[in-house]
Write an enzyme that holds these catalytic residues in place. Sequence first.
Site, PDB file in Angstrom:
ATOM      1  N   TYR A 118       0.865  -1.185   0.000  1.00 52.42           N
ATOM      2  CA  TYR A 118       0.000   0.000   0.000  1.00 52.42           C
ATOM      3  C   TYR A 118       0.895   1.226   0.000  1.00 52.42           C
ATOM      4  O   TYR A 118       1.832   1.309   0.793  1.00 52.42           O
ATOM      5  CB  TYR A 118      -0.863  -0.003   1.268  1.00 52.42           C
ATOM      6  CG  TYR A 118      -1.648   1.281   1.457  1.00 52.42           C
ATOM      7  CD1 TYR A 118      -2.954   1.389   0.981  1.00 52.42           C
ATOM      8  CD2 TYR A 118      -1.078   2.391   2.087  1.00 52.42           C
ATOM      9  CE1 TYR A 118      -3.670   2.560   1.134  1.00 52.42           C
ATOM     10  CE2 TYR A 118      -1.784   3.574   2.237  1.00 52.42           C
ATOM     11  CZ  TYR A 118      -3.087   3.646   1.757  1.00 52.42           C
ATOM     12  OH  TYR A 118      -3.788   4.806   1.903  1.00 52.42           O
ATOM     13  N   GLU A 206      -3.550   7.399  -3.983  1.00 56.19           N
ATOM     14  CA  GLU A 206      -3.612   6.192  -3.164  1.00 56.19           C
ATOM     15  C   GLU A 206      -3.469   5.004  -4.112  1.00 56.19           C
ATOM     16  O   GLU A 206      -4.326   4.769  -4.959  1.00 56.19           O
ATOM     17  CB  GLU A 206      -4.928   6.106  -2.393  1.00 56.19           C
ATOM     18  CG  GLU A 206      -4.931   4.963  -1.395  1.00 56.19           C
ATOM     19  CD  GLU A 206      -6.208   4.895  -0.571  1.00 56.19           C
ATOM     20  OE1 GLU A 206      -7.300   5.044  -1.140  1.00 56.19           O
ATOM     21  OE2 GLU A 206      -6.095   4.694   0.653  1.00 56.19           O
TER      22      GLU A 206
END
Length: 397
Positions: A118, A206
Amino acid sequence: MNLHEYQGKELLASYGVAIQRGIVAKTTDEAVDAAKELTSTTGTSWHVIKAQIHAGGRGKGGGVKLAKSIDEVASVAGAILGMQLITPQTPPEGKKVNQVLVAEDVYYPGATEPSEFYISVLLNRASGKNMILYSTEGGMDIEAVAEATPHLIFTEEIDPSLGLLPFQARKIAFNLDLSGTAFKEMTRFVTALYNAFIGSDASLFEINPVLKTSDERIIAVDAKVTLDDNSLFRHPNFEDLRDFSEENPVEVEARAVGLNYVDLDGNVGCMVNGAGLAMATMDLIKQAGGEPANFLDVGGTADAARVETAFRLILKDPNVKAILINIFGGIVRCDRVAQGIVDAYKNMGDAIQVPIIVRLQGTNADIAKELIDASGLNVLSAIAFQEAADKVQKAIR
Ligand code: GDP
Ligand code: MN
């Protein structure tokens, strides 16, 4: 302004960020052509079909599916296109899928299992610095990781005047447990990613997951990109990326006439000049027991035409039980604003069915109040903030 995944990936790629390659499609036929074209450049015959909507959690909602042949591309794309996709991030009724991204399958079996990371880039408003958040626990459930094991999410702050320094890129690769080729690839990846963030004036990137493929490449498999609306004037070409079908129609209409309007869930519409006063007015509404139905900054010129446009926008919301107008007359005189309100009201005839509370303060406030009181309309005037609040409270009861 939010981008679709495919647009975000194109933006990243233009800054040299490695991405999972794909082609966007609006019909099943286009999806099949896209898959064939991808196969001819990538060599892979497996594809993922990914719903393009402005919401995450698509995988969980059934909006991301693997297709192992051209026939499967057709059937999967056919099923996803036009569906009402419900994910944890959509409204309860879901969002209609108008386009899919046909992407190369990058989870191909190899000697080592692919790993999902991530990585996000955003502004830390408290420190005034950009930061990169990153974790080895990428995939679909980063919210659960943040909840249960927050120590597995790392933060790297970046001084905007220095930019991302090489040692910081290496630290990130190190903390992600990488070595060898993948380590070098990751330092390249985050450096390019940060350059893209700065270069596009983004407010959020993101990337979840960032994938380490079985042949040690590091690529963006997903891309959530939010661009800073206040910097769009520096990037006129970004305007083409806007998907009006994803935006609130009243907000789109307001923007077209130069009004700053944000739709909210409450029952009291508000019309205010100046963003700061608009915020204070929303607080006032809450204190009076109401909920603001919108944020609306009409700016410096509150003439009849503008007030009328604002009335029409606010009244499109059926939840509105009262409208509070709060104008500070500094450069603009209160009596002129009051005249504008009266003219707009008369011009609209029966379109206004809810009480209107007007609070005017500043130059010629008392003349303005007299003007409104003498108009004979369903408009209540106030000069003091509290008086306006009390009248709102009565109106919505
Ligand atoms: P999100 O659910 O909206 O965040 O959409 P993502 O783009 O993150 O995709 C969801 C999941 O689909 C990912 O976490 C992957 O596990 C899976 N996925 C994405 N690309 C591929 C691929 O090329 N092959 C396979 N097998 N799975 C993929
Ligand atoms: Mn994702």
